[in-house]
Scaffold this motif. Structure first.
Motif, PDB file in Angstrom:
ATOM      1  N   LEU A  93    -104.977  -8.058 -35.863  1.00  0.00           N
ATOM      2  CA  LEU A  93    -105.676  -6.811 -35.581  1.00  0.00           C
ATOM      3  C   LEU A  93    -106.381  -6.389 -36.865  1.00  0.00           C
ATOM      4  O   LEU A  93    -105.727  -6.159 -37.886  1.00  0.00           O
ATOM      5  N   TYR A  94    -107.694  -6.322 -36.810  1.00  0.00           N
ATOM      6  CA  TYR A  94    -108.498  -5.962 -37.975  1.00  0.00           C
ATOM      7  C   TYR A  94    -108.891  -4.492 -37.881  1.00  0.00           C
ATOM      8  O   TYR A  94    -109.434  -4.066 -36.846  1.00  0.00           O
ATOM      9  N   TYR A  95    -108.641  -3.736 -38.937  1.00  0.00           N
ATOM     10  CA  TYR A  95    -109.017  -2.341 -38.928  1.00  0.00           C
ATOM     11  C   TYR A  95    -109.612  -1.952 -40.273  1.00  0.00           C
ATOM     12  O   TYR A  95    -109.352  -2.590 -41.287  1.00  0.00           O
ATOM     13  N   CYS A  96    -110.440  -0.924 -40.229  1.00  0.00           N
ATOM     14  CA  CYS A  96    -111.148  -0.519 -41.431  1.00  0.00           C
ATOM     15  C   CYS A  96    -110.633   0.822 -41.930  1.00  0.00           C
ATOM     16  O   CYS A  96    -109.985   1.574 -41.197  1.00  0.00           O
ATOM     17  N   ALA A  97    -110.934   1.080 -43.176  1.00  0.00           N
ATOM     18  CA  ALA A  97    -110.538   2.311 -43.824  1.00  0.00           C
ATOM     19  C   ALA A  97    -111.648   2.772 -44.754  1.00  0.00           C
ATOM     20  O   ALA A  97    -112.429   1.945 -45.251  1.00  0.00           O
ATOM     21  N   ALA A  98    -111.708   4.065 -44.981  1.00  0.00           N
ATOM     22  CA  ALA A  98    -112.664   4.637 -45.936  1.00  0.00           C
ATOM     23  C   ALA A  98    -111.954   5.740 -46.708  1.00  0.00           C
ATOM     24  O   ALA A  98    -111.225   6.545 -46.116  1.00  0.00           O
ATOM     25  N   ASP A  99    -112.153   5.747 -48.010  1.00  0.00           N
ATOM     26  CA  ASP A  99    -111.488   6.754 -48.834  1.00  0.00           C
ATOM     27  C   ASP A  99    -112.257   6.954 -50.120  1.00  0.00           C
ATOM     28  O   ASP A  99    -113.066   6.101 -50.529  1.00  0.00           O
TER      29      ASP A  99
END
Length: 127
Positions: A93-99
């Motif tokens: 399961l590929y998921y993205c993040a932004a911070d």
């Protein structure tokens, strides 16, 4: 309310290619570093790649170097992960993040619940 939505995951044969997309809404992606993570059954949460907000610096985990490319189009509020020569061990399961973090060291500064995180898109690579 800011959110990230991933797309592009599917079933693909070993050696194939995919491009994942991560669409941001509700916040200004331009100012945020971004990252892709993956999780497979029996394996932990793994940082695949991350990219700075403005310098274009990119970091990749060793397992994907030379095969995956992270990029971003701030005008489209989208972060991409282009994957080539896929292997069964890339399944997950590929998921993205932004911070609002720097890439020092690596992608380790992306830590839930800080920032924005998507729900993920499934990539399955058949042998």
């Amino acid at each position: 309310q800011g959110r990230l939505v991933e797309s592009g995951g599917t079933l693909v044969q070993s050696g194939g290619s995919l491009r994942l997309s991560c669409q941001a809404s509700g916040f200004t992606l331009d100012y945020y570093a971004a990252a892709w993570f993956r999780q497979a059954p029996g394996r932990g949460h793994e940082a695949v790649s991350c990219i700075t907000s403005n310098t274009g610096e990119r970091i990749y985990t060793d397992a994907v170097k030379g095969r995956f490319t992270i990029s971003r189009d701030n005008a489209k509020k989208t972060v991409y992960l282009h994957m080539e020569n896929l292997k069964p061990e890339d399944t997950g399961l590929y998921y993205c993040a932004a911070d609002l973090v720097g890439l020092d060291p690596g992608c380790s500064r992306f830590i839930r619940p800080s920032g924005y995180w998507g729900q993920g898109t499934q990539v399955t690579v058949s042998a």
